[in-house]
Design a protein around this motif. Structure first.
Motif, mmCIF file in Angstrom:
data_model
loop_
_atom_site.group_PDB
_atom_site.id
_atom_site.type_symbol
_atom_site.label_atom_id
_atom_site.label_comp_id
_atom_site.label_asym_id
_atom_site.label_seq_id
_atom_site.Cartn_x
_atom_site.Cartn_y
_atom_site.Cartn_z
ATOM 1 N N ALA A 1 0.075 3.647 12.616
ATOM 2 C CA ALA A 1 0.003 3.672 11.152
ATOM 3 C C ALA A 1 -0.274 5.091 10.651
ATOM 4 C CB ALA A 1 -1.082 2.708 10.667
ATOM 5 N N GLU B 1 6.259 10.430 7.191
ATOM 6 C CA GLU B 1 6.980 10.266 5.934
ATOM 7 C C GLU B 1 6.566 11.342 4.929
ATOM 8 O OE1 GLU B 1 6.745 6.343 4.054
ATOM 9 O OE2 GLU B 1 6.855 7.349 2.105
ATOM 10 N N GLY C 1 2.910 7.261 11.462
ATOM 11 C CA GLY C 1 4.066 6.843 10.661
ATOM 12 C C GLY C 1 3.967 7.311 9.224
ATOM 13 N N ALA C 2 2.811 7.113 8.603
ATOM 14 C CA ALA C 2 2.643 7.525 7.205
ATOM 15 C C ALA C 2 2.741 9.043 7.078
ATOM 16 C CB ALA C 2 1.301 7.031 6.669
ATOM 17 N N GLN D 1 -3.209 12.784 4.926
ATOM 18 C CA GLN D 1 -2.437 12.992 3.703
ATOM 19 C C GLN D 1 -3.198 13.899 2.741
ATOM 20 O OE1 GLN D 1 -1.620 9.004 2.324
ATOM 21 N NE2 GLN D 1 -0.167 8.609 3.990
ATOM 22 N N HIS E 1 -7.242 1.798 6.681
ATOM 23 C CA HIS E 1 -6.239 2.598 5.960
ATOM 24 C C HIS E 1 -6.794 3.958 5.554
ATOM 25 C CE1 HIS E 1 -7.752 2.130 1.842
ATOM 26 N NE2 HIS E 1 -7.998 0.871 2.107
ATOM 27 N N GLU F 1 6.335 7.229 15.778
ATOM 28 C CA GLU F 1 5.692 6.097 16.446
ATOM 29 C C GLU F 1 6.208 5.866 17.870
ATOM 30 O OE1 GLU F 1 6.810 5.587 12.958
ATOM 31 O OE2 GLU F 1 5.562 3.941 12.177
ATOM 32 N N ARG G 1 0.819 -1.225 0.000
ATOM 33 C CA ARG G 1 0.000 0.000 0.000
ATOM 34 C C ARG G 1 0.851 1.273 0.000
ATOM 35 N NH1 ARG G 1 -4.965 1.359 0.012
ATOM 36 N NH2 ARG G 1 -5.746 -0.707 0.519
ATOM 37 N N ARG G 2 1.925 1.292 0.818
ATOM 38 C CA ARG G 2 2.711 2.527 0.845
ATOM 39 C C ARG G 2 3.394 2.786 -0.497
ATOM 40 N NH1 ARG G 2 5.660 4.728 6.260
ATOM 41 N NH2 ARG G 2 4.015 4.242 7.754
#
Lengths: 440, 440
Positions: free
Chosen positions: B257, B264, B260-261, B149, B142, B232, A360-361
């Motif tokens: 999750a 990034e 973390g995403a 985002q 998700h 995290e 997914r990432r």
């Protein structure tokens, strides 16, 4: 909760038709801005005394109150939802006159509310797109020529049925009726306005009964109402009726300018139609009504006119001219008949397939790169078999599926699949965003 | 009519600030669509029984009635203006469930109304921009990772103060309180929500009084609320408190999750903040609150969360996750402080000067050619001396004046003037449309 039912008179669109509405509003805004009209957005509410200045609409107004307001608490009483965008404009201009630059050109695309009995083309909540030019003290008549040109640029790129804008001039009508010898020309205009509904005999009867008009006066009034032309030839036809009046002459000249310029820019759009009266008292120059070919029964989808006395604050007068497009009236009947549809139901152009949950990432990074290049995309919701992921795209009309493992993209309409680089691949221009499809 | 006064709580913008608002809304819409969210627009009104399902907001609802409605006529009674865009979404999903594709991703940018006492950042009419994903029966977690985002892509290109999104997870809090031995974890969440207002001692007192919590339980609850991190690492800090519960584990994993995403994609935007509680009962997973640096007193400008029980029609359940940007709350205070302004007050890029009244049609043709090439322009209103026409442009911030007689164009900011061809001349990209200027 049971399935809620739709509310009559409050139309809502599914995502596909909503895309059509968005494209229409975008195109109107774009055209208005290209002509120098700036956007304003006014609050939904106006004080009741503003809304009721024209008494005739009072029964259509929705009044607000706070659910828990105390009986004695009057802070919210006296507010109603606006029923058009002209009353808010007049108030906005007066409120901000010292901070605005005149002539002030604005457009405004917002919902309005009227508690009318709903029928096709008439809703309790409906969107209007208005353009107006308001000046201080005097307004040059060339703005009356400009407005149909703006509307032409706004509507021509849209796949709508052919539009015909019928124009007349209040000075022409009033001057003519005065020249004929009728004492109350405004009353005559209100009677002529009923021509469509009650026919020439009905109008003749009313002119006689109400205004004591003679047979000769009635004949001239009805002959005037029969004159129309897509060029300046109407002027000679009026002159042949041998009625003279200085205001009539002014009106003829102004109307000839409107029709002449429009004939050059967009032949066939504008018709001088001397039967157009428009009931409202406040018009003082050009008046406009627009009909959509094949949908005349909806009534006018774009109306307006010049009003010299829209607003005054005692010190200054603010004359204006404006046109209002009935966005809901124009497009909802076309959507309901499936004449207009969106090329797809979602903005997404590319579905990035998901090989397995762990990817997914990586898939998100591919999607982010495409988005950075202006390509709308989403990653498949779950790592199902590719057949299922492709059907996910098909059901929404998403044209492309990107396969991260093979680095290929497939046009799922044609089945064509080829290697693609996420940094350079682009869809054809017509696939980038959903557009409007005309089906006839 | 005297000069009308502004209505408290119903902010309206002058044309310049309105351009800022337009650009913000455009950018949000563009980012949402790039992520595959489709626009919907719901009616302004909802049945009162829908609006009052959450009893706590009942006093804020504006109720409608038709001014001339008969006492006995109840067709319009029972309608109120929506106070958010979540209630309309839930109703729209249930009403159209059979015609929508799930997961259903939509955005919605509309005004809402609440009869609250107005203050900075709180208005009676205010614009919200909402994104939500609603699925049928189950919703993949998700999407809780995706939302920050989307918001990052939406806000980052705008010249706004730095945003910090504080996230927590309802399962984490509930699981932790349960693991600590508190019988009513939801009651504990509502108490922790007051931490900002009443401080740790106040919270400790309430936990003891209301829930009979022990000193040890209270210490653990307050220690949890002090944990925050932009990565995290919060997970280890929670584990060091030695509380175990399966729901807590699920919450830790989901929140890790999300954080973390985000770390990034947009480092510093998202902070795991275990003090974030959000009072509303209906959240069941991630919860979000966003603060604007230097404007924390406005409260959260972008909030939301996951709700598993937004809507159900008996047969199906529709879980969702959503975020709501307070557009008015975010930008009106910045506009009022002149932190944001438009680069000019009108869309017009070029003023075509008018040498004499007879040249108007020629000037109109020049303007039409420029517009056809996407350059917004207008012809000067009157054939005044060029100095006056240039001042007309200056007062509005129009950057260019076109002189038809010499065939030259002048940048009136620099005074530079040069020969130009109407078929090829173009302004620099940044002058084409007015944009947002940040002043600090």
């Amino acid at each position: 909760m049971n399935r809620p039912a739709a509310l009559s008179g409050f139309p809502e669109l599914l995502p596909g038709p909503r895309i059509v509405e968005q494209r229409v509003v975008e195109q109107l805004s774009r055209a208005f801005e290209l002509h120098g009209y700036g956007s304003i957005s006014t609050r939904a509410v106006e004080p009741l005394e503003q809304l009721l200045r024209k008494g005739e609409t009072s029964k259509e107004v929705y009044v607000l109150r706070r659910l828990q307001a105390e009986e004695a608490d009057s802070t919210d009483s006296g507010l109603g939802l606006h029923f058009d965008l002209t009353v808010p404009l007049a108030r906005y201009v007066l409120e901000n006159a010292g901070k605005l630059q005149f002539p002030f050109k604005r457009y405004q695309i917002q919902p309005c509310w009227r508690g009318e009995r709903p029928q096709e083309g008439r809703y309790r909540e409906f969107w209007q797109a208005d353009i107006d030019i308001v000046d201080r003290d005097d307004l040059s008549s060339h703005y009356e020529v400009e407005l149909p040109q703006v509307i032409s640029d706004a509507l021509k790129p849209l796949p709508l049925p052919r539009m015909t804008m019928h124009v007349n001039n209040r000075k022409l009508s009033q001057g003519f009726y005065r020249g004929v010898g009728i004492d109350d020309p405004m009353a005559a205009i209100r009677i002529i306005d009923k021509l469509d509904k009650i026919g020439p005999d009905g109008v003749a009867g009313l002119l006689e009964e109400t205004l004591g008009a003679t047979a000769d006066q009635i004949r001239l009034c009805l002959e005037l109402a029969q004159i129309n032309s897509t060029d300046e030839s109407f002027v000679d036809r009026v002159r042949r009726l041998k009625v003279t009046d200085p205001m009539l002459e002014e009106g003829l000249e102004e109307l000839a300018a409107v029709v002449g310029a429009a004939a050059e820019q967009d032949p066939g759009l504008v018709v001088a139609d001397l039967s157009i009266a428009r009931g409202l008292d406040y018009y003082t120059g050009t008046v406009y009504e627009t009909f959509m070919s094949g949908y005349e029964s909806l009534g006018s989808v774009c109306s307006g006119g010049r009003y010299d006395n829209l607003a005054t604050d005692g010190k200054n007068r603010y004359p204006g001219v404006g046109l209002s497009i009935g966005v809901s009236r124009m497009i909802i009947p076309l959507l309901n008949r499936n004449v207009l549809a969106a090329t797809r139901d979602v903005p997404t152009c590319v579905l990035v397939a998901l090989p397995d949950a762990e990817s997914r990432r990586d898939c998100d990074r591919i999607a982010a790169t495409l988005r950075g290049r202006g390509i709308a995309c989403e990653v498949a919701p779950a790592a199902q078999k590719y057949g299922k992921q492709i059907r996910f795209a098909q059901r929404r009309g998403i044209p492309y599926v990107w396969f991260p493992d093979s680095g290929e993209v497939r046009d799922i309409r044609s089945g064509e699949q080829s290697a693609a680089d996420v940094h350079t691949w682009a869809p054809p221009r017509e696939d980038l965003r959903p557009g409007i499809l005309r089906r006839d």
